[in-house]
Design an enzyme around this catalytic site. Structure first.
Site, PDB file in Angstrom:
ATOM      1  N   GLU A 100      -5.055 -35.628  -0.268  1.00 33.05           N
ATOM      2  CA  GLU A 100      -4.414 -34.681  -1.185  1.00 33.05           C
ATOM      3  C   GLU A 100      -5.429 -33.757  -1.841  1.00 33.05           C
ATOM      4  OE1 GLU A 100      -0.952 -37.886  -2.477  1.00 33.05           O
ATOM      5  OE2 GLU A 100      -2.269 -37.037  -4.008  1.00 33.05           O
ATOM      6  N   CYS A 113      -8.792 -29.764  -7.405  1.00 30.03           N
ATOM      7  CA  CYS A 113      -9.052 -31.192  -7.488  1.00 30.03           C
ATOM      8  C   CYS A 113      -9.084 -31.715  -6.050  1.00 30.03           C
ATOM      9  CB  CYS A 113      -7.972 -31.898  -8.306  1.00 30.03           C
ATOM     10  SG  CYS A 113      -8.231 -33.674  -8.484  1.00 30.03           S
ATOM     11  N   CYS A 120      -8.878 -45.693  -1.436  1.00 32.92           N
ATOM     12  CA  CYS A 120      -9.932 -45.979  -2.404  1.00 32.92           C
ATOM     13  C   CYS A 120     -10.114 -47.486  -2.514  1.00 32.92           C
ATOM     14  CB  CYS A 120      -9.577 -45.397  -3.771  1.00 32.92           C
ATOM     15  SG  CYS A 120     -10.878 -45.625  -5.019  1.00 32.92           S
ATOM     16  N   CYS A 124      -7.995 -49.432  -9.059  1.00 30.05           N
ATOM     17  CA  CYS A 124      -7.485 -49.216 -10.425  1.00 30.05           C
ATOM     18  C   CYS A 124      -5.961 -49.386 -10.414  1.00 30.05           C
ATOM     19  CB  CYS A 124      -7.866 -47.828 -10.922  1.00 30.05           C
ATOM     20  SG  CYS A 124      -9.664 -47.561 -10.965  1.00 30.05           S
ATOM     21  N   CYS A 127      -3.436 -46.357 -10.633  1.00 31.60           N
ATOM     22  CA  CYS A 127      -3.695 -45.216  -9.759  1.00 31.60           C
ATOM     23  C   CYS A 127      -2.997 -45.408  -8.421  1.00 31.60           C
ATOM     24  CB  CYS A 127      -5.206 -45.058  -9.554  1.00 31.60           C
ATOM     25  SG  CYS A 127      -5.651 -43.806  -8.334  1.00 31.60           S
ATOM     26  N   SER A 227     -14.700 -42.596 -15.814  1.00 30.51           N
ATOM     27  CA  SER A 227     -13.382 -43.123 -16.178  1.00 30.51           C
ATOM     28  C   SER A 227     -13.582 -44.481 -16.839  1.00 30.51           C
ATOM     29  CB  SER A 227     -12.505 -43.265 -14.927  1.00 30.51           C
ATOM     30  OG  SER A 227     -12.299 -42.004 -14.331  1.00 30.51           O
ATOM     31  N   CYS A 346      -3.445 -38.312  -8.342  1.00 29.64           N
ATOM     32  CA  CYS A 346      -3.993 -38.524  -7.007  1.00 29.64           C
ATOM     33  C   CYS A 346      -3.300 -39.691  -6.307  1.00 29.64           C
ATOM     34  CB  CYS A 346      -5.503 -38.738  -7.067  1.00 29.64           C
ATOM     35  SG  CYS A 346      -6.049 -40.300  -7.720  1.00 29.64           S
TER      36      CYS A 346
END
Length: 359
Positions: A100, A113, A120, A124, A127, A227, A346
């Site tokens: 994305e 972005c 990933c 998290c 997310c 973060s 995201c």
């Protein structure tokens, strides 16, 4: 065995010179090739008005079944926010993976972005990308290609505007893919190409400590955004599992070292989640944690995802949180919410697309 085709968006400028030189072409032609690839963001080199030696080299070497290709991802899905300022793209790479990219308009600037990985590994919990798991790192050219895509979109829809800001905050953990990200950013910030100023580029991380220190030691000129989301080990590890590998204490120590080495301000991201990390006590602990660091805190209202049952903090709680940090001497702002109606967080568009395909 035939060589595996390579992307012309992967190498830096000197890499293009070396490629041409190895093929007996004067490396002076790398300037025109670089301009086409990175300033003009062309999608077809064969249509360019090159000098005969470069035109011949392109004809022999670039295209399907040849030595080199261009990273021009296919647009699988595109959504526009009702604010008229946010566009989100789901892009398909050559191997079928989708990533994305988001284009956001603000007063006087256009910001992209960009994703750095397919999926990933950080996990998290709030997310959408973290909920997918990790697939692979992106190559430099696949990162550059996202910037070129939004620049082409701007050129078609708003030719009077140019991309000025870049945030590496899309799918993936940028500092987990350090070498490719830094290589791509060198290309993107090159004044002969897209020319996005290093001071306008932010690299986000959930706390990959070795790479934070490497950024400092190598003198990378980009902004560091960390973060954080938790003011104690327990609070943070419940939201960011990687905190069990790199503790909050060691992360803050690394940030202090980064500040000492570079003299640069660090931007700390804090997603406000009702009942999890938005209390006044948490705000006071955060202020104490950041004491002595040149820090700016960005408060981020939670983007709801189907894989996390947390709720966005009430406005009153966020305002109190902000006031406590400001009273402690820290610049503290709310990040503007953009594209909530188009799942701009995201990983959300990819997750929604997958869910629709399965239904």
């Amino acid at each position: 065995m035939d060589a595996v085709p390579q992307s012309l968006h992967d190498p830096g400028f000197s890499g293009l010179e070396d490629m041409l030189r190895a093929d007996g072409v004067n490396p002076i032609h790398a300037k025109a090739l670089w301009r086409a690839l990175h300033r003009e963001a062309v999608t077809d080199l064969h249509a360019c008005d090159f000098s005969p030696p470069l035109q011949e080299w392109v004809g022999h070497n670039v295209g399907e079944g040849k030595r080199f290709f261009l990273d021009v991802p296919e647009v699988v899905d595109e959504t526009h926010s009702s604010d008229g300022l946010t566009k989100k793209f789901l892009l398909r790479l050559r191997d079928g993976q989708t990533i994305e990219t988001v284009l956001m308009g603000y007063d006087g600037r256009q910001t992209a972005c960009v994703s750095t990985q397919a999926g990933c590994a950080m996990g998290c919990v709030f997310c959408a990308t973290g909920q997918m798991g990790f697939v692979r790192h992106l190559r430099p050219g696949e990162i550059v290609a996202q910037v070129n895509h939004v620049r082409r979109v701007l050129g078609q829809s708003a030719p009077d505007k140019r991309l000025r800001n870049l945030v590496m905050m899309g799918m993936g953990e940028p500092l987990h893919n350090y070498d490719a990200v830094m290589h791509a950013l060198a290309t993107i910030s090159d004044v002969r190409g897209a020319s996005v100023g290093p001071a306008k580029i932010s690299v986000s991380t959930v706390g990959v400590i070795p790479s934070i220190l490497r950024m400092a030691e190598e003198g990378r000129p980009y902004n560091l955004a960390v973060s954080l989301h938790g003011s104690t080990e327990e609070e943070r590890s419940s939201l960011i599992p990687v905190s069990k590998r790199w503790s909050l204490e060691s992360l803050i120590d690394a940030c202090r070292q980064y500040g000492t080495i570079t003299g640069r301000r660090i931007f700390f991201g804090w997603t406000l989640i009702a009942g999890k990390n938005d209390s006044e006590e948490t705000a006071h602990r955060l202020a104490a944690l950041l004491h002595g660091i040149d820090a700016h805190v960005n408060l981020i209202p939670l983007n709801p995802t189907s894989g996390f049952d947390g709720r966005t903090s009430a406005n009153a709680a966020g305002v109190k949180f902000q006031r406590i940090l400001r009273d402690a001497g820290f610049p503290c702002t709310f990040r503007q919410r953009r594209g909530i109606d188009v799942a701009a967080g995201c990983g959300q568009l990819k997750a929604d697309k997958k869910a629709r395909a399965a239904s």
